[in-house]
Design an enzyme around this catalytic site. Structure first.
Site, mmCIF file in Angstrom:
data_model
loop_
_atom_site.group_PDB
_atom_site.id
_atom_site.type_symbol
_atom_site.label_atom_id
_atom_site.label_comp_id
_atom_site.label_asym_id
_atom_site.label_seq_id
_atom_site.Cartn_x
_atom_site.Cartn_y
_atom_site.Cartn_z
ATOM 1 N N TYR A 93 -1.468 -1.929 4.124
ATOM 2 C CA TYR A 93 0.001 -1.976 4.072
ATOM 3 C C TYR A 93 0.554 -0.810 3.252
ATOM 4 C CZ TYR A 93 -0.824 -6.661 5.829
ATOM 5 O OH TYR A 93 -1.262 -7.715 6.575
ATOM 6 N N HIS A 94 0.124 0.359 3.573
ATOM 7 C CA HIS A 94 0.683 1.538 2.902
ATOM 8 C C HIS A 94 0.451 2.783 3.759
ATOM 9 C CE1 HIS A 94 -3.549 1.652 1.185
ATOM 10 N NE2 HIS A 94 -3.431 2.864 1.704
ATOM 11 N N ALA A 95 1.155 3.850 3.372
ATOM 12 C CA ALA A 95 0.916 5.176 3.981
ATOM 13 C C ALA A 95 0.763 6.166 2.836
ATOM 14 C CB ALA A 95 2.105 5.561 4.857
#
Ligand code: TYD
Length: 387
Positions: free
Chosen positions: A289-291
Site C-alpha cells: 500500500y505505497h509507492a
C-alpha cells in the site's frame, strides 16, 4: 555519416579557422596602432612581429587542441561563452608571455602590441563567434526529425528504439548499460564509452538524450555536465514495470536445487543500495500500500507465491511471482500491494536507494495526484544526481 560531418566536424573546423583569422586580424590592427604611435623608425619591425604572430598561432592551435576551448562554443549560453573566451585568450596570453620571456630578447617583441592584439582578439572572439553561430543556425538546415541518443539496457533495446521511432525521433546512437558486443544494432551505432557519448553531444550531433528503463542516477556526471553545457534536454521514456527473467542454473539431479543469479548493471538497471526480504508470512496476508518517488526496485520470490497488484494511477494489473527465475522490475511512481498466496512465501527486494520514509507515498489520493503530475512531466528528469 554525411550528416555527422556536416553538423559536427565542419562546424568545429569553421570555428577553428575563424579563430585563426581573428588572431591575424587583431594582430594586424594592433601593429597598425603601434606604427601610428611610434612611427616606423622604431626598432620593432614588421618582420619581428610576424615571427611573434607565428608563435601565437601555434600556441592558439595548441591551446584549442589540449584544452578543447572551442569544442563547446556552439550551444553554450552567453555567460559560458564569455568565460570560455576569457579562458582561451588567458591561456594563450600567459603561454606566449612565458615563451617570449624565456626564449626571445626583449627587443624582439613589443609587449604593448601583443597585449593590444589579445585585447582586440578577445572582443572579436566574443562578437564574431556570436554572429557566426547565428549564421550557422540560420542557414544550416538540420534534419526535420530530432536526433536522439538512447540509453538503455540490452533487454529493453528494441522496445526503446521502437518507442522513440513511434514519436518520430531519429535514434542516432545507442548506449547500453550492459555493453553488448555488437557495434551496430538495427543500423544504429552502439557507443561503448561515455566520453564518446559526451563528445557526440558536444559536437552538436544530438538533440536529445533519452533514458529507457534505467534509473537516471546511472548516468555519469560528465554526461550530465555535457548535456547541461550544451543546453540539451535529458528525457525519460515512460517505463513503469517489467517482468524479467532471472538467470537460473538447474541440475540433472533434482535434489541438487537450482541457482539463480542477478548482476548489478548487467541484469539490474540501477546500483543496489539496499536489500531487504520479508519472511514468515501467513497466506492471504496483504502488505505494501505505497509507492516510491525515487526508488527503483527489483522484486523476486525465491520460495512460494506472491501476487503484486500494480497501479500506475490509471490501470491496475496483477503480476504473480511464483518462480525463482521471475523478477519484477518496478520504476518509481507505481502503487503496489502484495498478497501472500502461500504461507511462508519469501519476498526479496533489491532497491536503488537507502531507506528514506520521505520518499514513500502511503496515501492513495496523494499517490493519484503525484502520479498525474509525474506522468504529465515524465519526460523531464531532474539531473541532480543526489535526488
Ligand atoms: P513497510 O515499508 O511499511 O513494509 P510493507 O510496505 O512491505 O508493508 O515497512 C515496515 C517497517 O519497516 C516500517 O516501519 C519501515 C521499516 N523499514 C525499514 O526500516 N527499512 C527498510 O528498508 C524497509 C523496507 C522498511
Amino acid at each position: 555519416m554525411k550528416d555527422e560531418i556536416y553538423y559536427g566536424r565542419i562546424k568545429y573546423l569553421s570555428f577553428v579557422l575563424l579563430d585563426f583569422l581573428l588572431l591575424l586580424t587583431s594582430n594586424y590592427l594592433a601593429f597598425q596602432v603601434y606604427i601610428f604611435q611610434y612611427k616606423p623608425e622604431n626598432e620593432y619591425t614588421l618582420n619581428k612581429h610576424i615571427f611573434v604572430v607565428i608563435i601565437m598561432a601555434v600556441i592558439d592551435f595548441f591551446i584549442t587542441a589540449v584544452f578543447n576551448t572551442l569544442e563547446r562554443v556552439l550551444r553554450r549560453r552567453k555567460k559560458k561563452e564569455l568565460y570560455e573566451g576569457i579562458k582561451h585568450v588567458g591561456y594563450s596570453y600567459i603561454t606566449l608571455a612565458v615563451i617570449l620571456f624565456l626564449f626571445r630578447k626583449s627587443t624582439d617583441y613589443s609587449r604593448l602590441t601583443i597585449t593590444l592584439a589579445y585585447l582586440i582578439y578577445f572582443v572579436l572572439f566574443i562578437g564574431v563567434h556570436i554572429i557566426w553561430k547565428y549564421i550557422l543556425k540560420k542557414f544550416i538546415q538540420k534534419p526535420a526529425r530530432k536526433t536522439v541518443l538512447l540509453m538503455t539496457m540490452d533487454g529493453f533495446l528494441n522496445e526503446g528504439i521502437q518507442r522513440l521511432q513511434e514519436q518520430d525521433f531519429d535514434v542516432r546512437y545507442i548506449y547500453l548499460l550492459k555493453n553488448s558486443k555488437a557495434d551496430i544494432v538495427e543500423g544504429i551505432p552502439v557507443i561503448k564509452k561515455w566520453e564518446r557519448a559526451a563528445s557526440a553531444i558536444c559536437w552538436d550531433l544530438i538533440d536529445r538524450v533519452y533514458i529507457y528503463g534505467l534509473d537516471h542516477k546511472m548516468v555519469p556526471q560528465y554526461m550530465i555536465n555535457a548535456c547541461r553545457e550544451m543546453g540539451l534536454k535529458f528525457n525519460l521514456v515512460d517505463f513503469t514495470y517489467r517482468i524479467i527473467n532471472i538467470k537460473t542454473i538447474g541440475h540433472d539431479d533434482p535434489g541438487f536445487g537450482i541457482l539463480s543469479t542477478l548482476e548489478e548493471k548487467r541484469d539490474i538497471p540501477f546500483s543496489i543500495r539496499r536489500v531487504y526480504w520479508i519472511t514468515e508470512t501467513e497466506a492471504e496476508f496483504h502488505r505494501g500500500y505505497h509507492a516510491h518517488k525515487l526508488n527503483c526496485q527489483l522484486l523476486f520470490c525465491p520460495y512460494g507465491v506472491i501476487d503484486l497488484i500494480l497501479d500506475d494511477g490509471t490501470t491496475r494489473n496483477t503480476v504473480t511471482l511464483d518462480r525463482p527465475d521471475k523478477g519484477l522490475l518496478l520504476m518509481p511512481g507505481i502503487w503496489r500491494e502484495m498478497v501472500w498466496k502461500k504461507s511462508g512465501s519469501v519476498l526479496c527486494v533489491l532497491a536503488s536507494g537507502y531507506y528514506d520514509p520521505k520518499e514513500y507515498i502511503r496515501n492513495y489520493d496523494e499517490f493519484l495526484e503525484y502520479s498525474r503530475k509525474y506522468r504529465a512531466g515524465s519526460d523531464k528528469v531532474n539531473l541532480n544526481k543526489s535526488s
